[in-house]
Design an enzyme around this catalytic site. Sequence first.
Site, PDB file in Angstrom:
ATOM      1  N   ARG A  16       0.856  -1.066  -0.085  1.00  0.00           N
ATOM      2  CA  ARG A  16       0.055   0.270   0.175  1.00  0.00           C
ATOM      3  C   ARG A  16       0.799   1.345  -0.203  1.00  0.00           C
ATOM      4  NH1 ARG A  16      -0.413  -1.856   5.733  1.00  0.00           N
ATOM      5  NH2 ARG A  16       1.068  -0.672   7.114  1.00  0.00           N
ATOM      6  N   THR A  38       4.110  -8.396   4.037  1.00  0.00           N
ATOM      7  CA  THR A  38       4.812  -9.435   5.157  1.00  0.00           C
ATOM      8  C   THR A  38       3.550 -10.286   5.824  1.00  0.00           C
ATOM      9  OG1 THR A  38       2.811  -7.720   6.873  1.00  0.00           O
ATOM     10  CG2 THR A  38       5.162  -7.143   6.235  1.00  0.00           C
ATOM     11  N   ASN A  90      11.875   0.556   1.265  1.00  0.00           N
ATOM     12  CA  ASN A  90      10.200   1.239   1.574  1.00  0.00           C
ATOM     13  C   ASN A  90       9.860   0.843   3.009  1.00  0.00           C
ATOM     14  OD1 ASN A  90       8.130   3.472   0.865  1.00  0.00           O
ATOM     15  ND2 ASN A  90       7.255   1.227   0.815  1.00  0.00           N
ATOM     16  N   SER A 142      12.960  10.210   5.339  1.00  0.00           N
ATOM     17  CA  SER A 142      11.336  11.592   5.761  1.00  0.00           C
ATOM     18  C   SER A 142      11.942  12.270   5.947  1.00  0.00           C
ATOM     19  CB  SER A 142      10.906  11.054   7.132  1.00  0.00           C
ATOM     20  OG  SER A 142      10.151  12.236   7.541  1.00  0.00           O
ATOM     21  N   TYR A 155      12.021   7.535  15.402  1.00  0.00           N
ATOM     22  CA  TYR A 155      12.161   7.218  14.210  1.00  0.00           C
ATOM     23  C   TYR A 155      13.133   7.791  13.329  1.00  0.00           C
ATOM     24  CZ  TYR A 155       9.120   8.305   9.400  1.00  0.00           C
ATOM     25  OH  TYR A 155       8.963   7.990   7.967  1.00  0.00           O
ATOM     26  N   ILE A 188       2.670  12.596   3.331  1.00  0.00           N
ATOM     27  CA  ILE A 188       2.105  12.114   2.141  1.00  0.00           C
ATOM     28  C   ILE A 188       1.475  11.760   2.683  1.00  0.00           C
ATOM     29  CG2 ILE A 188       2.194  10.967   0.087  1.00  0.00           C
ATOM     30  CD1 ILE A 188       4.447  12.785   1.003  1.00  0.00           C
TER      31      ILE A 188
HETATM   32  P1  NAD Z   1       1.883   2.133   5.486  1.00  0.00           P
HETATM   33  O1  NAD Z   1       2.423   1.832   6.721  1.00  0.00           O
HETATM   34  O2  NAD Z   1       1.413   2.864   4.389  1.00  0.00           O
HETATM   35  O3  NAD Z   1       3.342   1.224   4.915  1.00  0.00           O
HETATM   36  C1  NAD Z   1       4.858   0.884   5.580  1.00  0.00           C
HETATM   37  C2  NAD Z   1       4.951   0.175   4.339  1.00  0.00           C
HETATM   38  O4  NAD Z   1       6.647  -1.207   5.032  1.00  0.00           O
HETATM   39  C3  NAD Z   1       3.377  -1.940   4.377  1.00  0.00           C
HETATM   40  O5  NAD Z   1       3.391  -2.236   3.238  1.00  0.00           O
HETATM   41  C4  NAD Z   1       3.917  -2.980   5.504  1.00  0.00           C
HETATM   42  O6  NAD Z   1       3.639  -3.641   5.417  1.00  0.00           O
HETATM   43  C5  NAD Z   1       5.872  -2.988   5.148  1.00  0.00           C
HETATM   44  N1  NAD Z   1       6.062  -3.049   6.194  1.00  0.00           N
HETATM   45  C6  NAD Z   1       5.891  -2.862   8.499  1.00  0.00           C
HETATM   46  N2  NAD Z   1       7.130  -3.650   8.530  1.00  0.00           N
HETATM   47  C7  NAD Z   1       7.581  -4.969   7.827  1.00  0.00           C
HETATM   48  C8  NAD Z   1       8.279  -5.356   8.303  1.00  0.00           C
HETATM   49  N3  NAD Z   1       9.055  -5.890   9.539  1.00  0.00           N
HETATM   50  N4  NAD Z   1       9.161  -6.121   6.853  1.00  0.00           N
HETATM   51  C9  NAD Z   1       8.744  -5.576   5.627  1.00  0.00           C
HETATM   52  N5  NAD Z   1       7.964  -4.557   5.338  1.00  0.00           N
HETATM   53  C10 NAD Z   1       7.359  -4.592   6.009  1.00  0.00           C
HETATM   54  O7  NAD Z   1       3.370   3.399   5.139  1.00  0.00           O
HETATM   55  P2  NAD Z   1       3.441   4.881   3.915  1.00  0.00           P
HETATM   56  O8  NAD Z   1       3.255   6.155   4.328  1.00  0.00           O
HETATM   57  O9  NAD Z   1       3.151   3.938   2.844  1.00  0.00           O
HETATM   58  O10 NAD Z   1       5.417   4.768   4.617  1.00  0.00           O
HETATM   59  C11 NAD Z   1       6.258   3.706   3.553  1.00  0.00           C
HETATM   60  C12 NAD Z   1       7.348   4.470   3.735  1.00  0.00           C
HETATM   61  O11 NAD Z   1       7.430   5.560   3.618  1.00  0.00           O
HETATM   62  C13 NAD Z   1       8.068   4.428   5.500  1.00  0.00           C
HETATM   63  O12 NAD Z   1       9.561   4.160   5.464  1.00  0.00           O
HETATM   64  C14 NAD Z   1       7.715   5.709   6.006  1.00  0.00           C
HETATM   65  O13 NAD Z   1       8.390   5.946   6.948  1.00  0.00           O
HETATM   66  C15 NAD Z   1       7.971   6.578   4.686  1.00  0.00           C
HETATM   67  N6  NAD Z   1       7.760   8.300   4.751  1.00  0.00           N
HETATM   68  C16 NAD Z   1       6.218   7.973   4.972  1.00  0.00           C
HETATM   69  C17 NAD Z   1       5.681   9.439   5.140  1.00  0.00           C
HETATM   70  C18 NAD Z   1       4.021   9.839   4.470  1.00  0.00           C
HETATM   71  O14 NAD Z   1       3.762  10.570   4.985  1.00  0.00           O
HETATM   72  N7  NAD Z   1       3.260   8.738   4.769  1.00  0.00           N
HETATM   73  C19 NAD Z   1       6.326  10.824   5.148  1.00  0.00           C
HETATM   74  C20 NAD Z   1       7.788  10.051   5.324  1.00  0.00           C
HETATM   75  C21 NAD Z   1       8.057   9.381   4.807  1.00  0.00           C
END
Ligand code: NAD
Length: 247
Positions: A16, A38, A90, A142, A155, A188
């Site tokens: 996702r 996962t 990611n 981030s 984080y 995001i």
């Molecule tokens: P999300 O929670 O929608 O997706 C995170 C993904 O990581 C999921 O597919 C989940 O299954 C996977 N995941 C979690 N633990 C895991 C593990 N132990 N092994 C394998 N996969 C695992 O989050 P997102 O918002 O799409 O975030 C994706 C990345 O972007 C992350 O690293 C997050 O820190 C970073 N990020 C997000 C934002 C935001 O505003 N959404 C901002 C800055 C950075």
Amino acid sequence: DTTQPRRVALVTGASRGIGRAVAHELGRQGRIVVGTATSESGAEKIDADLKSQGIEGAGMCLNVTEQASIDGVLKAIGERFGAPTILVNNAGITRDNLLMRMKEDQWDDVMDTNLKSVYRVSKACLRGMTKARFGRIVSISSVVATMGNAGQSNYAAAKAGMEGFSRALAREVASRAITVNAVAPGFIATDMTEALPEAQKEALLAQIPLTRLGEPDEIAAAVGFLTSDAAGYITGETLHVNGGMNM
Ligand code: NAD
């Protein structure tokens, strides 16, 4: 160059949000894409999702905190498609708390999933990239790594660590035409930010010059660029995509 083999891309946490958008973008660029979830059911969903987009590749089950899981997935990718030469780190989690109240397991879980995973998965992919004399590693950091954020000391430390890691590794592998970069999203619209309280979201928007959250596709575009041949002279860099929140 049509004589080149099609590149295989591994995107962790592609079920996702940002990871899913990245998988789609790399697929549009003609990569063979392996996206991970996962659970087995999550992997099957990714499989179907990629198919529905007309992207060659597969969904696979991976836990980035387990070395055996990483080894298993890389073996499976190697046998089915060939070793990945594009890696997008990611997968990530949040376990927010003020430091005064932060439990050791909240600290450890974020370090393990967001930072040690980058060590593990990048290391596991390097042999294939070295052999291919081509590689692209992009890790999703981030804005919090540079700005800080109350309640996210774990984080912020993990993401800042990821950026330092990328610069060090960039120097180690540059002579093999492997580049190592980070993309640092602002806020995001994904499940991760959906979980924030309404008042916190309002306060956030007030800090973003472009007056909106970013879209996963806008992060995917940056990753698509850094993994492309066109970005071959960019390494050790962090590309900020945050609507002007930090400049
Ligand atoms: P999300 O929670 O929608 O997706 C995170 C993904 O990581 C999921 O597919 C989940 O299954 C996977 N995941 C979690 N633990 C895991 C593990 N132990 N092994 C394998 N996969 C695992 O989050 P997102 O918002 O799409 O975030 C994706 C990345 O972007 C992350 O690293 C997050 O820190 C970073 N990020 C997000 C934002 C935001 O505003 N959404 C901002 C800055 C950075």
